[in-house]
Scaffold this active site. Structure first.
Site, PDB file in Angstrom:
ATOM      1  N   ASP A 111      25.744  39.039  40.221  1.00 54.07           N
ATOM      2  CA  ASP A 111      25.276  39.974  39.309  1.00 54.07           C
ATOM      3  C   ASP A 111      23.873  39.521  38.493  1.00 54.07           C
ATOM      4  O   ASP A 111      24.139  39.206  37.665  1.00 54.07           O
ATOM      5  CB  ASP A 111      26.179  39.977  38.417  1.00 54.07           C
ATOM      6  N   GLY A 127      35.810  41.986  34.688  1.00 54.98           N
ATOM      7  CA  GLY A 127      36.795  42.115  33.470  1.00 54.98           C
ATOM      8  C   GLY A 127      37.909  43.824  33.046  1.00 54.98           C
ATOM      9  O   GLY A 127      38.493  43.894  32.552  1.00 54.98           O
ATOM     10  N   GLY A 177      35.497  39.212  41.126  1.00 57.78           N
ATOM     11  CA  GLY A 177      35.056  38.776  40.137  1.00 57.78           C
ATOM     12  C   GLY A 177      36.210  38.176  38.928  1.00 57.78           C
ATOM     13  O   GLY A 177      36.446  36.862  39.815  1.00 57.78           O
ATOM     14  N   ASP A 209      33.278  47.612  44.417  1.00 56.58           N
ATOM     15  CA  ASP A 209      32.896  46.012  43.531  1.00 56.58           C
ATOM     16  C   ASP A 209      33.300  47.268  42.103  1.00 56.58           C
ATOM     17  O   ASP A 209      32.643  48.056  41.448  1.00 56.58           O
ATOM     18  CB  ASP A 209      30.821  46.125  43.127  1.00 56.58           C
ATOM     19  N   GLY A 238      28.001  45.867  34.442  1.00 59.46           N
ATOM     20  CA  GLY A 238      27.607  44.845  33.238  1.00 59.46           C
ATOM     21  C   GLY A 238      28.677  44.111  32.388  1.00 59.46           C
ATOM     22  O   GLY A 238      28.048  42.654  32.665  1.00 59.46           O
ATOM     23  N   PHE A 239      29.633  44.206  32.978  1.00 58.42           N
ATOM     24  CA  PHE A 239      30.899  43.361  33.065  1.00 58.42           C
ATOM     25  C   PHE A 239      31.776  43.386  33.305  1.00 58.42           C
ATOM     26  O   PHE A 239      32.418  43.886  33.996  1.00 58.42           O
ATOM     27  CB  PHE A 239      31.752  43.491  31.174  1.00 58.42           C
ATOM     28  N   SER A 277      32.574  37.921  43.391  1.00 54.69           N
ATOM     29  CA  SER A 277      31.645  38.092  41.870  1.00 54.69           C
ATOM     30  C   SER A 277      31.499  36.765  40.588  1.00 54.69           C
ATOM     31  O   SER A 277      32.397  36.520  40.599  1.00 54.69           O
ATOM     32  CB  SER A 277      31.189  39.176  41.371  1.00 54.69           C
TER      33      SER A 277
HETATM   34  C1  DX5 Z   1      29.525  44.674  37.816  1.00 55.56           C
HETATM   35  C2  DX5 Z   1      29.692  43.567  38.483  1.00 55.56           C
HETATM   36  C3  DX5 Z   1      30.944  43.288  38.934  1.00 55.56           C
HETATM   37  C4  DX5 Z   1      31.748  42.567  38.096  1.00 55.56           C
HETATM   38  C5  DX5 Z   1      32.908  42.868  38.981  1.00 55.56           C
HETATM   39  O1  DX5 Z   1      30.422  44.391  36.297  1.00 55.56           O
HETATM   40  O2  DX5 Z   1      28.233  44.452  39.183  1.00 55.56           O
HETATM   41  O3  DX5 Z   1      30.733  42.997  39.924  1.00 55.56           O
HETATM   42  O4  DX5 Z   1      31.170  41.658  38.180  1.00 55.56           O
HETATM   43  O5  DX5 Z   1      33.882  41.520  38.150  1.00 55.56           O
HETATM   44  P1  DX5 Z   1      35.652  42.035  38.065  1.00 55.56           P
HETATM   45  O6  DX5 Z   1      36.321  42.386  39.972  1.00 55.56           O
HETATM   46  O7  DX5 Z   1      36.060  41.736  37.061  1.00 55.56           O
HETATM   47  O8  DX5 Z   1      35.511  43.760  37.217  1.00 55.56           O
END
Ligand code: DX5
Length: 231
Positions: free
Chosen positions: A37, A147, A199, A177, A144-145, A10
């Site tokens: 995203d 980590g 991500g 995800d 939304g974020f 991501s």
């Molecule tokens: C929701 C996003 C995810 C996020 C994944 O926040 O749709 O795709 O970027 O990031 P990690 O893998 O760090 O949770």
């Protein structure tokens, strides 16, 4: 027919000042796609990319571009995202009054159609479109974020979706995800996931994209060995 577990970095965790290079690093690392995203600051509390970024990434890489629309009124942007070069558009069940018609509209633009469900959304909300959707994306964080911590209580949802798809002999992929890392990836695959969006476990300071992709593939190799869905 079994296929490899798809790994989709991501780009929310990538270095935005060199997004094309970071996408290329992922492509060179042999990932099956990249998830973009898209956030509107309304459906989710963050504001990110629009179709222009998809267009730019389309010029940088040849691999599958997956536009995850975490936005209200996604139907307004379907044509623009498909014209920008997205290979798949994923919309959220929570914002679609008539989910089947949104999925059909996406397919009219000759791109794959996916539906995502947030942690609080029961999986039966998408039951009626399982024969239409190319994938169902189970959010294991509140979107939304990057980590955030993987919500293990979503594993039951993955398992029940897996059962439903098997009973109905449907080939839709199960994408997971949110908080996917070396510890949680095997849990997701064991529960029935066939694709992982990651991500911060891929784009980080600890190792290169290629090394992180390799580590993620290794983390699921023993689970994959015993899986009837993936190899
Ligand atoms: C929701 C996003 C995810 C996020 C994944 O926040 O749709 O795709 O970027 O990031 P990690 O893998 O760090 O949770």
């Amino acid at each position: 027919m079994k296929s490899r577990v798809a790994i989709e970095p991501s780009i929310l965790s990538a270095d935005f000042s060199r997004l094309g290079e970071q996408a290329k690093e992922a492509e060179d690392a042999g990932v099956e796609g990249i998830q973009i995203d898209v956030m509107d600051g309304h459906f989710v509390p963050n504001l990110t990319f629009g179709p222009g970024i998809v267009k730019a990434l389309r010029r940088s890489v040849g691999i599958f571009l997956d536009a995850h629309l975490m936005i209200d009124n996604p139907e307004v942007f379907l044509e623009e995202f498909s014209r920008s070069g997205a290979n798949r558009i994923i919309v959220h069940q929570e914002v679609c009054k008539n989910l089947a018609s949104v999925i059909q509209s996406i397919k009219k633009f000759k791109v794959e159609a996916g539906v995502a469900v947030n942690p609080a959304t029961p999986i039966d909300r998408v039951e009626k479109v399982l024969d239409l959707a190319d994938c169902v994306q189970i959010m294991t964080v509140n979107p939304g974020f990057a980590g955030q911590r993987f919500m293990e209580d979503q594993l039951d949802k993955i398992r029940s979706l897996r059962r439903e798809l098997d009973e109905r002999h449907l080939a839709s992929s199960i994408v997971v995800d949110g908080g996917v890392d070396l510890k949680t990836a095997p849990l997701a695959v064991k529960a029935g996931a066939t694709a992982l969006v990651a991500g911060s476990s891929i784009y980080n300071q600890s190792a290169s994209v290629a090394q992180n992709v390799e580590l993620l593939r290794k983390s699921i190799s023993s689970v994959v060995a015993g899986s009837p869905y993936v190899n």
